[in-house]
Design a protein around this motif. Sequence first.
Motif, PDB file in Angstrom:
ATOM      1  N   PRO A  55       0.771  -1.162   0.024  1.00 41.18           N
ATOM      2  CA  PRO A  55       0.182  -0.199  -0.028  1.00 41.18           C
ATOM      3  C   PRO A  55       0.839   1.154   0.061  1.00 41.18           C
ATOM      4  O   PRO A  55       0.304   2.493  -0.405  1.00 41.18           O
ATOM      5  N   LEU A  56       2.184   1.213   0.260  1.00 34.74           N
ATOM      6  CA  LEU A  56       3.035   2.512   0.397  1.00 34.74           C
ATOM      7  C   LEU A  56       3.577   2.649  -0.938  1.00 34.74           C
ATOM      8  O   LEU A  56       4.273   3.670  -1.220  1.00 34.74           O
ATOM      9  N   LEU A  57       3.581   1.629  -1.850  1.00 35.93           N
ATOM     10  CA  LEU A  57       4.049   1.816  -3.231  1.00 35.93           C
ATOM     11  C   LEU A  57       3.123   2.191  -4.192  1.00 35.93           C
ATOM     12  O   LEU A  57       1.975   1.726  -4.327  1.00 35.93           O
ATOM     13  N   HIS A  58       3.330   3.122  -5.073  1.00 32.30           N
ATOM     14  CA  HIS A  58       2.492   3.344  -6.338  1.00 32.30           C
ATOM     15  C   HIS A  58       3.294   3.117  -7.708  1.00 32.30           C
ATOM     16  O   HIS A  58       4.447   3.564  -7.973  1.00 32.30           O
ATOM     17  N   ALA A  59       2.517   2.714  -8.685  1.00 33.13           N
ATOM     18  CA  ALA A  59       3.118   2.299 -10.160  1.00 33.13           C
ATOM     19  C   ALA A  59       3.428   3.689 -11.066  1.00 33.13           C
ATOM     20  O   ALA A  59       3.586   3.321 -12.121  1.00 33.13           O
ATOM     21  N   GLY A  60       2.579   4.905 -10.321  1.00 35.19           N
ATOM     22  CA  GLY A  60       2.807   6.059 -11.225  1.00 35.19           C
ATOM     23  C   GLY A  60       2.077   6.994 -10.687  1.00 35.19           C
ATOM     24  O   GLY A  60       1.400   6.774  -9.865  1.00 35.19           O
ATOM     25  N   THR A  61       2.335   8.348 -11.234  1.00 33.80           N
ATOM     26  CA  THR A  61       1.747   9.463 -10.812  1.00 33.80           C
ATOM     27  C   THR A  61       0.116   9.487 -10.635  1.00 33.80           C
ATOM     28  O   THR A  61      -0.443   9.724  -9.979  1.00 33.80           O
ATOM     29  N   ALA A  91      -5.890  -0.578   9.941  1.00 28.30           N
ATOM     30  CA  ALA A  91      -5.171  -1.910  10.027  1.00 28.30           C
ATOM     31  C   ALA A  91      -5.877  -2.953   9.551  1.00 28.30           C
ATOM     32  O   ALA A  91      -5.354  -3.838   8.821  1.00 28.30           O
ATOM     33  N   ILE A  92      -7.238  -2.959   9.886  1.00 28.55           N
ATOM     34  CA  ILE A  92      -8.065  -4.039   9.483  1.00 28.55           C
ATOM     35  C   ILE A  92      -8.334  -4.026   8.103  1.00 28.55           C
ATOM     36  O   ILE A  92      -8.297  -5.193   7.239  1.00 28.55           O
ATOM     37  N   CYS A  93      -8.538  -3.007   7.321  1.00 29.75           N
ATOM     38  CA  CYS A  93      -8.574  -2.720   5.882  1.00 29.75           C
ATOM     39  C   CYS A  93      -7.354  -3.052   5.069  1.00 29.75           C
ATOM     40  O   CYS A  93      -7.427  -3.899   3.969  1.00 29.75           O
ATOM     41  N   TRP A  94      -6.280  -2.896   5.605  1.00 33.53           N
ATOM     42  CA  TRP A  94      -4.858  -2.827   5.167  1.00 33.53           C
ATOM     43  C   TRP A  94      -4.573  -4.442   4.971  1.00 33.53           C
ATOM     44  O   TRP A  94      -4.232  -4.968   4.065  1.00 33.53           O
ATOM     45  N   LEU A 103      -4.167 -14.286  -1.677  1.00 28.38           N
ATOM     46  CA  LEU A 103      -4.784 -15.449  -1.686  1.00 28.38           C
ATOM     47  C   LEU A 103      -5.420 -15.598  -3.217  1.00 28.38           C
ATOM     48  O   LEU A 103      -5.278 -16.706  -3.913  1.00 28.38           O
ATOM     49  N   LEU A 104      -5.865 -14.446  -3.841  1.00 29.11           N
ATOM     50  CA  LEU A 104      -6.910 -14.582  -5.046  1.00 29.11           C
ATOM     51  C   LEU A 104      -6.411 -13.677  -6.006  1.00 29.11           C
ATOM     52  O   LEU A 104      -7.161 -13.373  -7.195  1.00 29.11           O
ATOM     53  N   GLY A 105      -5.450 -12.953  -5.748  1.00 37.81           N
ATOM     54  CA  GLY A 105      -4.976 -11.880  -6.725  1.00 37.81           C
ATOM     55  C   GLY A 105      -4.423 -12.434  -7.968  1.00 37.81           C
ATOM     56  O   GLY A 105      -4.302 -13.667  -8.234  1.00 37.81           O
ATOM     57  N   GLY A 106      -4.392 -11.530  -9.194  1.00 33.77           N
ATOM     58  CA  GLY A 106      -4.096 -12.069 -10.539  1.00 33.77           C
ATOM     59  C   GLY A 106      -2.549 -11.683 -10.865  1.00 33.77           C
ATOM     60  O   GLY A 106      -2.139 -12.104 -11.937  1.00 33.77           O
ATOM     61  N   GLY A 107      -1.852 -10.801 -10.257  1.00 32.15           N
ATOM     62  CA  GLY A 107      -0.657 -10.510 -10.631  1.00 32.15           C
ATOM     63  C   GLY A 107      -0.101  -9.383  -9.563  1.00 32.15           C
ATOM     64  O   GLY A 107      -0.634  -9.232  -8.545  1.00 32.15           O
ATOM     65  N   LEU A 108       1.250  -9.094  -9.827  1.00 28.92           N
ATOM     66  CA  LEU A 108       1.717  -7.939  -9.021  1.00 28.92           C
ATOM     67  C   LEU A 108       1.002  -6.938  -8.485  1.00 28.92           C
ATOM     68  O   LEU A 108       0.318  -6.224  -9.353  1.00 28.92           O
ATOM     69  N   THR A 109       0.725  -6.555  -7.195  1.00 33.59           N
ATOM     70  CA  THR A 109      -0.114  -5.413  -6.799  1.00 33.59           C
ATOM     71  C   THR A 109       0.522  -4.750  -5.937  1.00 33.59           C
ATOM     72  O   THR A 109       1.164  -4.876  -4.980  1.00 33.59           O
ATOM     73  N   VAL A 110       0.198  -3.290  -6.134  1.00 32.34           N
ATOM     74  CA  VAL A 110       0.805  -2.179  -5.337  1.00 32.34           C
ATOM     75  C   VAL A 110      -0.189  -1.049  -5.071  1.00 32.34           C
ATOM     76  O   VAL A 110      -1.332  -1.128  -5.923  1.00 32.34           O
ATOM     77  N   GLY A 111      -0.106  -0.295  -4.312  1.00 30.62           N
ATOM     78  CA  GLY A 111      -1.092   0.613  -4.249  1.00 30.62           C
ATOM     79  C   GLY A 111      -1.900   0.783  -2.946  1.00 30.62           C
ATOM     80  O   GLY A 111      -2.221  -0.215  -2.378  1.00 30.62           O
ATOM     81  N   ILE A 112      -2.381   1.972  -2.380  1.00 26.43           N
ATOM     82  CA  ILE A 112      -3.234   1.966  -1.093  1.00 26.43           C
ATOM     83  C   ILE A 112      -4.647   2.071  -1.567  1.00 26.43           C
ATOM     84  O   ILE A 112      -5.530   2.274  -0.735  1.00 26.43           O
ATOM     85  N   SER A 113      -4.964   1.843  -2.822  1.00 23.46           N
ATOM     86  CA  SER A 113      -6.550   1.591  -3.276  1.00 23.46           C
ATOM     87  C   SER A 113      -7.665   0.655  -2.181  1.00 23.46           C
ATOM     88  O   SER A 113      -8.609   1.015  -1.937  1.00 23.46           O
ATOM     89  N   GLY A 114      -6.798  -0.361  -1.935  1.00 23.59           N
ATOM     90  CA  GLY A 114      -7.541  -1.281  -1.055  1.00 23.59           C
ATOM     91  C   GLY A 114      -8.017  -0.841   0.269  1.00 23.59           C
ATOM     92  O   GLY A 114      -8.881  -1.069   0.762  1.00 23.59           O
ATOM     93  N   VAL A 115      -6.973  -0.047   0.760  1.00 23.97           N
ATOM     94  CA  VAL A 115      -7.383   0.713   2.129  1.00 23.97           C
ATOM     95  C   VAL A 115      -8.108   1.784   1.947  1.00 23.97           C
ATOM     96  O   VAL A 115      -9.167   2.048   2.757  1.00 23.97           O
ATOM     97  N   VAL A 116      -8.279   2.536   0.891  1.00 18.15           N
ATOM     98  CA  VAL A 116      -9.217   3.546   0.530  1.00 18.15           C
ATOM     99  C   VAL A 116     -10.576   2.845   0.339  1.00 18.15           C
ATOM    100  O   VAL A 116     -11.612   3.449   0.765  1.00 18.15           O
TER     101      VAL A 116
END
Length: 196
Positions: A55-61, A91-94, A103-116
């Motif tokens: 969640p601390l990393l992002h793939a672009g601006t 913390a629970i959302c993170w 468990l169920l993702g399809g590939g490399l994932t970064v970003g804080i959108s899940g917490v959002v």
Amino acid sequence: MLARRAKSALFVSACLTAGIWVVYFLTIPFQTTLLPLLGILPRQLEGLDGILFAPLLHAGTGHLLSNSLPLFAFAFLVLLEGVKRFAAVAAICWLASGIGVWLLGGGLTVGISGVVFGLFAYLMVRGFYNRDLLQILIGGVLFLVYGSLLWGILPTAAGISWQAHLFGAAGGVAAALVLRRRGDVPRIRTQKRARP
């Protein structure tokens, strides 16, 4: 009291959003190494640490810009309940988002959108668990303004981790349930009968 809490919430949400930007700018030169190293790699042991760091990393601006305003707004609203409450909800959302992606993702994932998405879901449902009309009304307004975000929990666009959004939102609902106010459940009181 409310003004002081709002001022504190504004400061912390601004610091959180600015902190994500600082991390982004500091990591730009190393992204080709850091994203695979600290992102979530589904179902791979070396991807487990991504649950904490992704969640601390992002793939672009553009990626970070799309998360910044809702992160700031939702964090501010949750922080009005206090820093401890915000920390618990985040913390629970993170963790819910990260574990679900692993468990169920399809590939490399970064970003804080899940917490959002988790903060958004928490704000949408907390009023029902707390039996608080004002919180329900705030949730309704948020739905009118940001309701289109909910399409993000469906696999509608390539390159976007709908799993992070879905499990983050599930974490927000779980947080609202776990952290609901105690003592709101009506209790049946027995009255002693006066003796004749």
